[in-house]
Write a protein that holds these residues in place. Sequence first.
Motif, PDB file in Angstrom:
ATOM      1  N   GLY A  27       0.822  -1.210   0.000  1.00  0.00           N
ATOM      2  CA  GLY A  27       0.000   0.000   0.000  1.00  0.00           C
ATOM      3  C   GLY A  27       0.854   1.256   0.000  1.00  0.00           C
ATOM      4  N   LYS A  28       1.901   1.263   0.810  1.00  0.00           N
ATOM      5  CA  LYS A  28       2.721   2.462   0.932  1.00  0.00           C
ATOM      6  C   LYS A  28       3.408   2.768  -0.394  1.00  0.00           C
ATOM      7  N   GLY A  29       4.003   1.745  -1.005  1.00  0.00           N
ATOM      8  CA  GLY A  29       4.709   1.938  -2.266  1.00  0.00           C
ATOM      9  C   GLY A  29       3.762   2.371  -3.378  1.00  0.00           C
ATOM     10  N   LEU A  72      19.254   7.421   2.818  1.00  0.00           N
ATOM     11  CA  LEU A  72      18.033   6.722   2.404  1.00  0.00           C
ATOM     12  C   LEU A  72      17.216   6.249   3.595  1.00  0.00           C
ATOM     13  N   SER A  73      15.922   6.141   3.374  1.00  0.00           N
ATOM     14  CA  SER A  73      15.091   5.413   4.333  1.00  0.00           C
ATOM     15  C   SER A  73      14.695   4.099   3.685  1.00  0.00           C
ATOM     16  N   VAL A  74      14.604   3.075   4.499  1.00  0.00           N
ATOM     17  CA  VAL A  74      14.209   1.751   4.017  1.00  0.00           C
ATOM     18  C   VAL A  74      12.944   1.397   4.786  1.00  0.00           C
ATOM     19  N   ARG A  75      11.811   1.407   4.077  1.00  0.00           N
ATOM     20  CA  ARG A  75      10.511   1.359   4.753  1.00  0.00           C
ATOM     21  C   ARG A  75       9.705   0.133   4.355  1.00  0.00           C
ATOM     22  N   SER A  76       9.142  -0.505   5.348  1.00  0.00           N
ATOM     23  CA  SER A  76       8.258  -1.628   5.066  1.00  0.00           C
ATOM     24  C   SER A  76       6.920  -1.101   4.561  1.00  0.00           C
ATOM     25  N   GLY A  77       6.155  -1.927   3.918  1.00  0.00           N
ATOM     26  CA  GLY A  77       4.831  -1.513   3.451  1.00  0.00           C
ATOM     27  C   GLY A  77       4.113  -2.662   2.782  1.00  0.00           C
ATOM     28  N   PRO A 137      -0.012  -0.489  10.604  1.00  0.00           N
ATOM     29  CA  PRO A 137       0.771   0.624  11.144  1.00  0.00           C
ATOM     30  C   PRO A 137       1.696   0.220  12.287  1.00  0.00           C
ATOM     31  N   GLY A 138       2.969   0.522  12.115  1.00  0.00           N
ATOM     32  CA  GLY A 138       3.936   0.301  13.183  1.00  0.00           C
ATOM     33  C   GLY A 138       4.239  -1.160  13.463  1.00  0.00           C
ATOM     34  N   MET A 139       3.733  -2.082  12.650  1.00  0.00           N
ATOM     35  CA  MET A 139       3.896  -3.494  12.972  1.00  0.00           C
ATOM     36  C   MET A 139       5.195  -4.063  12.401  1.00  0.00           C
ATOM     37  N   ILE A 162      12.545   2.192  -0.761  1.00  0.00           N
ATOM     38  CA  ILE A 162      13.847   2.814  -0.528  1.00  0.00           C
ATOM     39  C   ILE A 162      13.754   4.225  -1.050  1.00  0.00           C
ATOM     40  N   GLN A 163      13.946   5.168  -0.161  1.00  0.00           N
ATOM     41  CA  GLN A 163      13.583   6.532  -0.504  1.00  0.00           C
ATOM     42  C   GLN A 163      14.609   7.526   0.037  1.00  0.00           C
ATOM     43  N   THR A 164      14.835   8.575  -0.744  1.00  0.00           N
ATOM     44  CA  THR A 164      15.737   9.637  -0.310  1.00  0.00           C
ATOM     45  C   THR A 164      15.218  10.263   0.992  1.00  0.00           C
ATOM     46  N   MET A 165      16.117  10.438   1.951  1.00  0.00           N
ATOM     47  CA  MET A 165      15.712  11.050   3.218  1.00  0.00           C
ATOM     48  C   MET A 165      15.456  12.543   3.050  1.00  0.00           C
ATOM     49  N   VAL A 166      14.447  13.024   3.760  1.00  0.00           N
ATOM     50  CA  VAL A 166      14.292  14.466   3.949  1.00  0.00           C
ATOM     51  C   VAL A 166      14.275  14.684   5.458  1.00  0.00           C
ATOM     52  N   ALA A 207      11.432  17.935  14.117  1.00  0.00           N
ATOM     53  CA  ALA A 207      11.389  16.519  14.467  1.00  0.00           C
ATOM     54  C   ALA A 207      11.319  15.649  13.225  1.00  0.00           C
ATOM     55  N   GLN A 208      11.810  14.428  13.356  1.00  0.00           N
ATOM     56  CA  GLN A 208      11.641  13.405  12.334  1.00  0.00           C
ATOM     57  C   GLN A 208      10.265  12.790  12.516  1.00  0.00           C
ATOM     58  N   GLY A 209       9.785  12.189  11.444  1.00  0.00           N
ATOM     59  CA  GLY A 209       8.440  11.617  11.449  1.00  0.00           C
ATOM     60  C   GLY A 209       8.163  10.665  12.588  1.00  0.00           C
ATOM     61  N   GLU A 210       9.128   9.830  12.895  1.00  0.00           N
ATOM     62  CA  GLU A 210       8.823   8.804  13.887  1.00  0.00           C
ATOM     63  C   GLU A 210       8.615   9.394  15.290  1.00  0.00           C
ATOM     64  N   ILE A 216      -2.303  11.139   5.943  1.00  0.00           N
ATOM     65  CA  ILE A 216      -1.099  11.639   5.271  1.00  0.00           C
ATOM     66  C   ILE A 216       0.046  11.819   6.260  1.00  0.00           C
ATOM     67  N   GLU A 217       1.276  11.486   5.837  1.00  0.00           N
ATOM     68  CA  GLU A 217       2.468  11.843   6.612  1.00  0.00           C
ATOM     69  C   GLU A 217       3.269  12.830   5.785  1.00  0.00           C
ATOM     70  N   PHE A 218       3.755  13.869   6.428  1.00  0.00           N
ATOM     71  CA  PHE A 218       4.560  14.846   5.682  1.00  0.00           C
ATOM     72  C   PHE A 218       5.719  15.333   6.538  1.00  0.00           C
ATOM     73  N   MET A 220       5.891  15.135   0.854  1.00  0.00           N
ATOM     74  CA  MET A 220       4.824  14.186   1.200  1.00  0.00           C
ATOM     75  C   MET A 220       5.462  12.798   1.338  1.00  0.00           C
ATOM     76  N   LEU A 221       5.282  12.181   2.510  1.00  0.00           N
ATOM     77  CA  LEU A 221       5.964  10.915   2.765  1.00  0.00           C
ATOM     78  C   LEU A 221       5.054   9.698   2.712  1.00  0.00           C
ATOM     79  N   GLN A 222       3.780   9.915   2.795  1.00  0.00           N
ATOM     80  CA  GLN A 222       2.880   8.760   2.782  1.00  0.00           C
ATOM     81  C   GLN A 222       1.443   9.229   2.652  1.00  0.00           C
TER      82      GLN A 222
HETATM   83  P1  ADP Z   1       5.141   3.160   9.372  1.00  0.00           P
HETATM   84  O1  ADP Z   1       4.543   2.273   8.363  1.00  0.00           O
HETATM   85  O2  ADP Z   1       5.378   2.542  10.670  1.00  0.00           O
HETATM   86  O3  ADP Z   1       4.431   4.481   9.440  1.00  0.00           O
HETATM   87  P2  ADP Z   1       7.115   4.480   7.761  1.00  0.00           P
HETATM   88  O4  ADP Z   1       7.744   3.724   6.673  1.00  0.00           O
HETATM   89  O5  ADP Z   1       6.028   5.410   7.361  1.00  0.00           O
HETATM   90  O6  ADP Z   1       6.619   3.473   8.869  1.00  0.00           O
HETATM   91  O7  ADP Z   1       8.299   5.262   8.455  1.00  0.00           O
HETATM   92  C1  ADP Z   1       8.412   5.571   9.809  1.00  0.00           C
HETATM   93  C2  ADP Z   1       8.690   7.028   9.997  1.00  0.00           C
HETATM   94  O8  ADP Z   1       9.823   7.429   9.287  1.00  0.00           O
HETATM   95  C3  ADP Z   1       7.547   7.864   9.501  1.00  0.00           C
HETATM   96  O9  ADP Z   1       7.217   8.782  10.483  1.00  0.00           O
HETATM   97  C4  ADP Z   1       8.066   8.545   8.284  1.00  0.00           C
HETATM   98  O10 ADP Z   1       7.522   9.818   8.166  1.00  0.00           O
HETATM   99  C5  ADP Z   1       9.569   8.576   8.510  1.00  0.00           C
HETATM  100  N1  ADP Z   1      10.233   8.490   7.221  1.00  0.00           N
HETATM  101  C6  ADP Z   1      10.168   7.471   6.366  1.00  0.00           C
HETATM  102  N2  ADP Z   1      10.839   7.726   5.231  1.00  0.00           N
HETATM  103  C7  ADP Z   1      11.347   8.952   5.375  1.00  0.00           C
HETATM  104  C8  ADP Z   1      12.138   9.798   4.524  1.00  0.00           C
HETATM  105  N3  ADP Z   1      12.490   9.415   3.303  1.00  0.00           N
HETATM  106  N4  ADP Z   1      12.491  10.993   4.996  1.00  0.00           N
HETATM  107  C9  ADP Z   1      12.099  11.369   6.227  1.00  0.00           C
HETATM  108  N5  ADP Z   1      11.372  10.652   7.057  1.00  0.00           N
HETATM  109  C10 ADP Z   1      10.990   9.439   6.647  1.00  0.00           C
END
Ligand code: ADP
Length: 925
Positions: A21-23, A88-93, A99-101, A237-241, A274-277, A320-322, A331-333
């Motif tokens: 879903g995320k991708g 880079l961020s490496v994100r499950s989806g 969420p958060g699992m 796999i996504q460029t960090m902001v 702050a960072q998203g997490e 939305i996550e931003f 926009m991150l999600q």
């Molecule tokens: P979850 O599915 O648990 O929400 P995410 O993949 O969305 O996990 O990532 C966890 C946190 O990391 C989120 O708050 C997200 O905003 C942040 N994050 C993920 N990728 C990036 C990125 N490329 N740049 C900045 N923050 C990121």
Amino acid sequence: MTTYVYDFSEGGRDMAGLLGGKGANLAEMARMGLPVPPGFTVTTEACRIFLATGQAPEGLDRQIGEHLATLERAAGKRLGQVDDPLLLSVRSGARFSMPGMMETILDIGLNDLSVLGLAKTPERERFAWDSYRRLVQMFGSTVMGVDGSHFEAAIVAVKQQHSRGDDTQLDTCDLIRIVETFKDLIHERTGEEFPQDPAEQLRRAVLAVFTSWNGERARLYRRREHIPDDLGTAVNIQTMVFGNLGPDSGSGVAFTRDPATGRPGVYGDYLPNAQGEDVVAGIRNTVPLQDLAGLDPASFARLRGYMDRLEAHYRDLCDIEFTIERGTLWMLQTRVGKRTAQAAFAIASQLADEGLISEREALGRVGGEALARLMFPRFATTDSSEVIARGVPASPGAAVGAVVFDSAEAVRRAAAGEKVVLVRQETTPDDLPGMVAAQAVLTSRGGKTSHAAVVARGMGTVCVCGAEGIVVDTRQRRFSAGGVTVPEGTVVSVDGSEGVVRLGSVSLVDSDVMRYFEEGGVLPADGAARQPVRDVHRLMRQADAVRGLEVRANADTPEDAARARRFGAQGIGLCRTEHMFLGDRRPLVEAVILAHGDTEREAALAALLPLQRQDFTGILEAMDGLPVTVRLLDPPLHEFLPDRTELAVRLARGEALGTPADPHDTELLAAVTRMHEENPMLGLRGVRLGLVVPGLVAMQVRALAEAVVARKRAGGDPRAEIMVPLVDAVEELHLVREEVDRVLAQVSQETGIDVTCPVGTMIELPRAALTAGRIAKEAAFFSFGTNDLTQTTWGFSRDDVEVAFFSAYLDKGVFPVSPFETIDREGVGRLVRIAVEEGRAARPDLKIGVCGEHGGDPASAHFFHGAGLDYVSCSPFRVPIARLEAGRAALEANGTDASAQPPHRAARGRGEPRRHGPVPAAAAG
Ligand code: ADP
Ligand code: MG
Ligand code: MG
């Protein structure tokens, strides 16, 4: 060569199965031109191969390498480059949001050298080391398996040593020291160094995300949400902001409508610098999203614009996550957001009003499970119990339970049958088992988007979060609130709709929706109906207009029949007669069983006759003009006799005391012993009883026929039908029918009133289903007793197996949901299809329905619609749910179903048995 990697520009929302879903949604946003940090997605297929073989599929590394190179070219910087590195961020989806699992690792690409490059200027030093600290910590725990608590303890130690209040007060030196400590820790615990090579970091992070699919909490979550275990997760796999670059940066979450009530507007939380997490973790308190308007008006306006576009595009509530990096919005999600039952109805209705979706689609956006939730009772507003805390009403409903302070205690007490309320400062994914076990979750920190709120809402568990007035003391196992100390075990009432907590057990009243159904499903003429009643009414009307399945009720008393009718039942699909033999009538049944000879038995049956007639008359009156299907006596007779052991003990005690035995007891014991069965479920019951106990069928049929006559004489329109249980062979049915016809003819002659009742059969044994063509020649209708049919098809005795090993079976994935809850389409469903087909071939006008609990189960209703049944019958309280689902099933069959739910997700109310459900779990059929 299989493609395992897709650039964001190559995907889209319809590819969630492959990209998660995320991708899929990141790709969709990128395609819409929204500012998404560039990246690519590794498919769920790659994950499935890895999980099956323990190895990444051939070519994956190379494909990742190619996409990375493209990313680097576009960014003008490389992963691991010493000055200004690409991170880079490496994100499950996964396919369905969890969420958060699972795991996400941020800041991949940092090492001892590139951290210096990231720092660039002195102002960025702290930021760079904080990012490195996060990477080592996340990588160390997620990828290298070091217990996260060690890292936390190390931070606490540094904080104490230097008297730092919270994380934001740690300075660059502290952070450098922490990074060193973390690296040592990793070495100590794993014998391995934290990898300095960014390529290795990336490769291992991807595999760790794959592995997290089978992490404990992910599995628990899937079981609870009925998400299949074999889907696997994609990896993004996504460029960090960076939201942590100073006060002009920050991270937040936004909803396009209120996920609790459905109201349109701006909802969400924002955390500057702050960072998203950090936002979801609840570590620092967020500010309401509206405050962003003051902090950064330009970004806020842009965000509002994107929110509107996303909602119009997805035609639904978006979550939305931003992140804002130095005034630039990223926009991150996004995803179609989870919502409460009330919000589901409100949003469907609003979107239809706004013309964004059609009335039919609106019906696809709600479900029986949500409706059931709206029928749960709420707290009486008149109750004056003391309010001890107020917080954010994050997930509505009314829950009462004893407070507990950790997940393990919640699980322990709940397993012992106690209702508990889990109280935490904030929850983390580790609290999931406790949240599942609890009636409600109460936290002192975090907003509507905190972990506690999101997860509780998803599970339909009551939640009040961010109750800042309470102080949680986990160690002393108590919390205090406004001068009151509440120790563990104290009962509190949590109102998730109002966001208040009261001491003690507050009384409950019917919900507005329940009252609406009780009043016959009409809105007050003055238009004063409150939400969500108006929304429910609108969608029920829509469902009734489109559905093909009729909905009947299982009702055994005039009161139940009347209620079922108010709830919209179109007749009774199952009227069980057994309760008519219980209570003070039991001695009469005993007399039938103990009778010596025909005369005695006839006298005993004759005594039962007027009582049965009276019952039937009342029910036929309540259902006047609608069909009432009466099932002949089904359970084995010894169920009407006292317990064998009890009797034996009574007699033995009498003997020991030298008192003469009561001859009635002696006789009873002999009868009970004679009738004892090893497997009563497979013994003398159903039609077999009718064939071996002389006069039983005749008495029941006569009582019903005379009730019909009485109703006709009273000017009524009785529509009785006779249903024969547990038929195996057409011969059984034939014999019973002869008897029925004889009695009906007699009564007609005696009274001068013509009594005809269609005679049909239950199909609840495999043999009956397999010989349905022959049986149909003797049957006016079929009614599937799916409970017995499930028992006999699987060879399960429900009472024995459910407690003994069903949870193990669910764990091991033998089935994703109990076949007693949702019909097993492959096995039991196949028998149903065969019986329908052969039955209709033999008798085209054969009426076919289902009685039993599956009739009120949303997922099963869709199957019954597809199998071509005429009606489902369920408990009166589930009639509205069945009506709604029957409507949805009709739409789904037309391909208009707009919902994106896991296949079994619509299954009968998760958590439902945990509350004052309106639904008695009667084992019917
Ligand atoms: P979850 O599915 O648990 O929400 P995410 O993949 O969305 O996990 O990532 C966890 C946190 O990391 C989120 O708050 C997200 O905003 C942040 N994050 C993920 N990728 C990036 C990125 N490329 N740049 C900045 N923050 C990121
Ligand atoms: Mg996320
Ligand atoms: Mg049965």
